[in-house]
Design a protein around this motif. Sequence first.
Motif, PDB file in Angstrom:
ATOM      1  N   SER A 192     -30.809 -84.992   8.926  1.00 53.14           N
ATOM      2  CA  SER A 192     -30.988 -84.620   7.523  1.00 53.14           C
ATOM      3  C   SER A 192     -32.394 -84.066   7.331  1.00 53.14           C
ATOM      4  CB  SER A 192     -30.789 -85.868   6.650  1.00 53.14           C
ATOM      5  OG  SER A 192     -31.112 -85.584   5.319  1.00 53.14           O
ATOM      6  N   ALA A 193     -32.465 -82.823   6.854  1.00 53.40           N
ATOM      7  CA  ALA A 193     -33.787 -82.212   6.626  1.00 53.40           C
ATOM      8  C   ALA A 193     -33.664 -81.047   5.669  1.00 53.40           C
ATOM      9  CB  ALA A 193     -34.380 -81.721   7.947  1.00 53.40           C
ATOM     10  N   ILE A 194     -34.761 -80.767   5.003  1.00 53.37           N
ATOM     11  CA  ILE A 194     -34.828 -79.582   4.138  1.00 53.37           C
ATOM     12  C   ILE A 194     -36.092 -78.811   4.498  1.00 53.37           C
ATOM     13  CG2 ILE A 194     -35.774 -81.006   2.236  1.00 53.37           C
ATOM     14  CD1 ILE A 194     -34.412 -78.955   0.309  1.00 53.37           C
ATOM     15  N   ILE A 195     -35.898 -77.529   4.755  1.00 48.76           N
ATOM     16  CA  ILE A 195     -37.017 -76.659   5.126  1.00 48.76           C
ATOM     17  C   ILE A 195     -37.115 -75.618   4.018  1.00 48.76           C
ATOM     18  CG2 ILE A 195     -37.875 -75.038   6.882  1.00 48.76           C
ATOM     19  CD1 ILE A 195     -35.388 -76.452   8.569  1.00 48.76           C
ATOM     20  N   ASN A 196     -38.282 -75.481   3.441  1.00 53.11           N
ATOM     21  CA  ASN A 196     -38.454 -74.508   2.365  1.00 53.11           C
ATOM     22  C   ASN A 196     -39.520 -73.497   2.781  1.00 53.11           C
ATOM     23  OD1 ASN A 196     -39.054 -73.127  -0.002  1.00 53.11           O
ATOM     24  ND2 ASN A 196     -38.681 -74.916  -1.288  1.00 53.11           N
ATOM     25  N   LEU A 197     -39.075 -72.271   3.022  1.00 56.79           N
ATOM     26  CA  LEU A 197     -40.022 -71.214   3.402  1.00 56.79           C
ATOM     27  C   LEU A 197     -40.208 -70.313   2.186  1.00 56.79           C
ATOM     28  CD1 LEU A 197     -38.007 -71.226   6.418  1.00 56.79           C
ATOM     29  CD2 LEU A 197     -40.189 -70.223   6.945  1.00 56.79           C
ATOM     30  N   GLY A 198     -41.149 -70.683   1.344  1.00 62.44           N
ATOM     31  CA  GLY A 198     -41.439 -69.872   0.153  1.00 62.44           C
ATOM     32  C   GLY A 198     -40.225 -69.623  -0.713  1.00 62.44           C
ATOM     33  N   GLY A 199     -39.394 -70.643  -0.901  1.00 62.74           N
ATOM     34  CA  GLY A 199     -38.223 -70.486  -1.767  1.00 62.74           C
ATOM     35  C   GLY A 199     -36.935 -70.247  -0.998  1.00 62.74           C
ATOM     36  N   ASN A 200     -37.059 -69.881   0.278  1.00 65.97           N
ATOM     37  CA  ASN A 200     -35.870 -69.771   1.131  1.00 65.97           C
ATOM     38  C   ASN A 200     -35.597 -71.155   1.703  1.00 65.97           C
ATOM     39  OD1 ASN A 200     -35.888 -67.059   0.687  1.00 65.97           O
ATOM     40  ND2 ASN A 200     -36.503 -66.484   2.754  1.00 65.97           N
ATOM     41  N   VAL A 201     -34.404 -71.665   1.451  1.00 60.67           N
ATOM     42  CA  VAL A 201     -34.140 -73.057   1.817  1.00 60.67           C
ATOM     43  C   VAL A 201     -33.141 -73.141   2.976  1.00 60.67           C
ATOM     44  CG1 VAL A 201     -33.198 -75.244   0.964  1.00 60.67           C
ATOM     45  CG2 VAL A 201     -34.633 -73.841  -0.533  1.00 60.67           C
ATOM     46  N   HIS A 202     -33.495 -73.950   3.979  1.00 60.50           N
ATOM     47  CA  HIS A 202     -32.589 -74.246   5.098  1.00 60.50           C
ATOM     48  C   HIS A 202     -32.281 -75.734   5.050  1.00 60.50           C
ATOM     49  CE1 HIS A 202     -33.116 -70.524   7.673  1.00 60.50           C
ATOM     50  NE2 HIS A 202     -33.960 -70.336   6.669  1.00 60.50           N
ATOM     51  N   GLY A 216     -31.845 -75.641  -6.552  1.00 62.60           N
ATOM     52  CA  GLY A 216     -31.997 -74.831  -7.757  1.00 62.60           C
ATOM     53  C   GLY A 216     -32.191 -73.361  -7.401  1.00 62.60           C
ATOM     54  N   ILE A 217     -31.581 -72.503  -8.207  1.00 59.73           N
ATOM     55  CA  ILE A 217     -31.816 -71.058  -8.043  1.00 59.73           C
ATOM     56  C   ILE A 217     -32.721 -70.631  -9.188  1.00 59.73           C
ATOM     57  CG2 ILE A 217     -30.739 -68.773  -8.008  1.00 59.73           C
ATOM     58  CD1 ILE A 217     -28.243 -70.161  -6.873  1.00 59.73           C
ATOM     59  N   LEU A 226     -31.749 -71.128 -13.046  1.00 63.91           N
ATOM     60  CA  LEU A 226     -30.576 -70.647 -13.775  1.00 63.91           C
ATOM     61  C   LEU A 226     -29.346 -71.463 -13.428  1.00 63.91           C
ATOM     62  CD1 LEU A 226     -28.715 -68.907 -11.624  1.00 63.91           C
ATOM     63  CD2 LEU A 226     -30.459 -67.215 -12.026  1.00 63.91           C
ATOM     64  N   GLY A 227     -29.453 -72.234 -12.358  1.00 69.76           N
ATOM     65  CA  GLY A 227     -28.323 -73.070 -11.951  1.00 69.76           C
ATOM     66  C   GLY A 227     -28.629 -73.771 -10.653  1.00 69.76           C
ATOM     67  N   LEU A 228     -27.653 -74.555 -10.215  1.00 68.07           N
ATOM     68  CA  LEU A 228     -27.810 -75.341  -8.992  1.00 68.07           C
ATOM     69  C   LEU A 228     -26.622 -75.100  -8.084  1.00 68.07           C
ATOM     70  CD1 LEU A 228     -28.463 -78.804 -10.620  1.00 68.07           C
ATOM     71  CD2 LEU A 228     -30.102 -77.666  -9.129  1.00 68.07           C
ATOM     72  N   VAL A 229     -26.837 -75.130  -6.777  1.00 68.29           N
ATOM     73  CA  VAL A 229     -25.704 -75.168  -5.856  1.00 68.29           C
ATOM     74  C   VAL A 229     -25.768 -76.483  -5.092  1.00 68.29           C
ATOM     75  CG1 VAL A 229     -25.095 -72.744  -5.484  1.00 68.29           C
ATOM     76  CG2 VAL A 229     -27.019 -73.712  -4.228  1.00 68.29           C
ATOM     77  N   ALA A 230     -24.629 -77.142  -4.967  1.00 72.99           N
ATOM     78  CA  ALA A 230     -24.559 -78.407  -4.226  1.00 72.99           C
ATOM     79  C   ALA A 230     -23.986 -78.086  -2.853  1.00 72.99           C
ATOM     80  CB  ALA A 230     -23.670 -79.392  -4.963  1.00 72.99           C
ATOM     81  N   VAL A 231     -24.830 -78.111  -1.839  1.00 70.78           N
ATOM     82  CA  VAL A 231     -24.425 -77.638  -0.497  1.00 70.78           C
ATOM     83  C   VAL A 231     -25.077 -78.478   0.603  1.00 70.78           C
ATOM     84  CG1 VAL A 231     -23.936 -75.220  -1.063  1.00 70.78           C
ATOM     85  CG2 VAL A 231     -26.288 -75.913  -0.661  1.00 70.78           C
ATOM     86  N   GLN A 232     -24.603 -78.292   1.823  1.00 76.03           N
ATOM     87  CA  GLN A 232     -25.236 -78.944   2.963  1.00 76.03           C
ATOM     88  C   GLN A 232     -25.045 -78.091   4.209  1.00 76.03           C
ATOM     89  OE1 GLN A 232     -22.700 -82.421   2.360  1.00 76.03           O
ATOM     90  NE2 GLN A 232     -22.036 -82.215   4.500  1.00 76.03           N
ATOM     91  N   ALA A 328     -19.102 -75.255  -6.391  1.00 77.97           N
ATOM     92  CA  ALA A 328     -20.338 -75.977  -6.052  1.00 77.97           C
ATOM     93  C   ALA A 328     -21.522 -75.502  -6.886  1.00 77.97           C
ATOM     94  CB  ALA A 328     -20.642 -75.779  -4.565  1.00 77.97           C
ATOM     95  N   PHE A 329     -21.260 -74.548  -7.803  1.00 80.43           N
ATOM     96  CA  PHE A 329     -22.349 -73.986  -8.613  1.00 80.43           C
ATOM     97  C   PHE A 329     -22.294 -74.546 -10.030  1.00 80.43           C
ATOM     98  CE2 PHE A 329     -23.836 -70.723 -11.645  1.00 80.43           C
ATOM     99  CZ  PHE A 329     -25.135 -70.537 -11.174  1.00 80.43           C
ATOM    100  N   THR A 330     -23.428 -74.983 -10.528  1.00 79.40           N
ATOM    101  CA  THR A 330     -23.513 -75.421 -11.921  1.00 79.40           C
ATOM    102  C   THR A 330     -24.540 -74.538 -12.611  1.00 79.40           C
ATOM    103  OG1 THR A 330     -23.217 -77.672 -11.117  1.00 79.40           O
ATOM    104  CG2 THR A 330     -23.877 -77.423 -13.421  1.00 79.40           C
ATOM    105  N   ALA A 331     -24.084 -73.790 -13.621  1.00 77.85           N
ATOM    106  CA  ALA A 331     -25.011 -72.916 -14.345  1.00 77.85           C
ATOM    107  C   ALA A 331     -25.812 -73.748 -15.335  1.00 77.85           C
ATOM    108  CB  ALA A 331     -24.234 -71.833 -15.076  1.00 77.85           C
ATOM    109  N   ASP A 332     -27.075 -73.384 -15.515  1.00 73.47           N
ATOM    110  CA  ASP A 332     -27.879 -74.005 -16.540  1.00 73.47           C
ATOM    111  C   ASP A 332     -27.218 -73.719 -17.896  1.00 73.47           C
ATOM    112  OD1 ASP A 332     -30.503 -75.283 -17.192  1.00 73.47           O
ATOM    113  OD2 ASP A 332     -30.655 -73.472 -18.421  1.00 73.47           O
ATOM    114  N   PHE A 333     -27.353 -74.666 -18.819  1.00 75.94           N
ATOM    115  CA  PHE A 333     -26.719 -74.570 -20.131  1.00 75.94           C
ATOM    116  C   PHE A 333     -26.861 -73.173 -20.756  1.00 75.94           C
ATOM    117  CE2 PHE A 333     -27.221 -74.912 -24.750  1.00 75.94           C
ATOM    118  CZ  PHE A 333     -25.942 -75.336 -25.075  1.00 75.94           C
TER     119      PHE A 333
END
Length: 362
Positions: A192-202, A216-217, A226-232, A328-333
């Motif tokens: 389990s890990a999250i890598i964030n390269l200037g907003g690019n997420v792995h 978050g996008i 503007l919304g979220l994606v729930a992913v892995q 898997a996408f939830t838009a912000d209100f």
Amino acid sequence: MRMFQAVVMALSVALCFPSCKGKGGEAVEAVSEMVAMGTVVSITAYASSSGEAESAVSLAEMEIQRLEKLWSATDSESEISALNSSLGSVNVSSETAELLLFAKEMAGKTGGAFDPTVYPLVNAWGFLTYQYRIPPDDEIADILLRTGSEKILLAGNTVMLLSGAQLDLGGIAKGAAGDSVAKILRENGIGSAIINLGGNVHLVGARPDGHPWRIGIRDPYGRGILGLVAVQDCTVITSGDYERNFQGEDGRVYHHIIDPATGRPAENGLISVTIIAEEGRLADALSTGLFVLGKEKAADFWREYGGFETVLVTFENEILVSEGIADAFTADFEYAAAARVITKDPDYSPLLEDFIAAEAAG
Ligand code: AMP
Ligand code: MG
């Protein structure tokens, strides 16, 4: 500017050492932040012991620095700079040859919208040196004679650039580097890990609690998301016109994603493109390429090739979500009512809320 860079560098040195937190029996976290590839890179990895998490993160840091040294277009020692200043053929590492081969393939598939030979254009607009300017038409016309991925000749690890072509892998290198880092983390026992390269997420695996990550996008012109994606186990990579731009003497704003067909910043109706895909190099190339293609052609590309999902934001602040990520996408209100779904049928683009309700109803 220089002073800002110096402060950031100093900060990165201070933060570069992994730090660990353990909470009695739970996964232990190792965190690292550094400046690399022209951006802030953060890596958070979870393991059962701090030693395991820390050593994996240290290897990951070294990998990013190693790849930056190969692929930077502004480091005169890099393999890309060696190619850019050579008139003949150059032997490169297998990683570089492989990335160039893939970049050429992506250029072909996108009809040249993604183009790793944009270097002289990006440079003419001042994006490499921060000396921004609007190049005159005849200069752009001259440069366009030197661009095009067909000018990259590859035979194994030997590369030759024809007609004075020069490379800029800025549209794909971070994605490819993230893939390499994720691989190293996995090989070193990280689940389990999250890598964030200037907003690019792995993402490696799911969150330590087993739930998907919620990524978050960014709202292109707002302060939040503007919304979220729930992913892995995938990458979430965004290109946007807000990321790097300048205001010209004519008052207009010019951004850093160049349309290789015109030699000017792409203006095809999109302000941000997010790609969700297993491979970061694919997601990165497509975030840039589909931005250039624009809304209709981007949707057609998804229909034709698949293998990825996308969230497009148009000039009119409309959000278009490809069918495979809709659940898997939830838009912000604020955006919920303006979100639509791109389906395999070009004539059917329902509102996201109607699409989800119809799916729930069976
Ligand atoms: P990204 O943020 O991934 O969209 O990458 C943008 C960067 O890629 C720019 O700063 C340039 O270095 C480079 N670039 C600009 N236009 C293109 C293009 N059409 N194809 C490939 N790379 C590009
Ligand atoms: Mg990209």
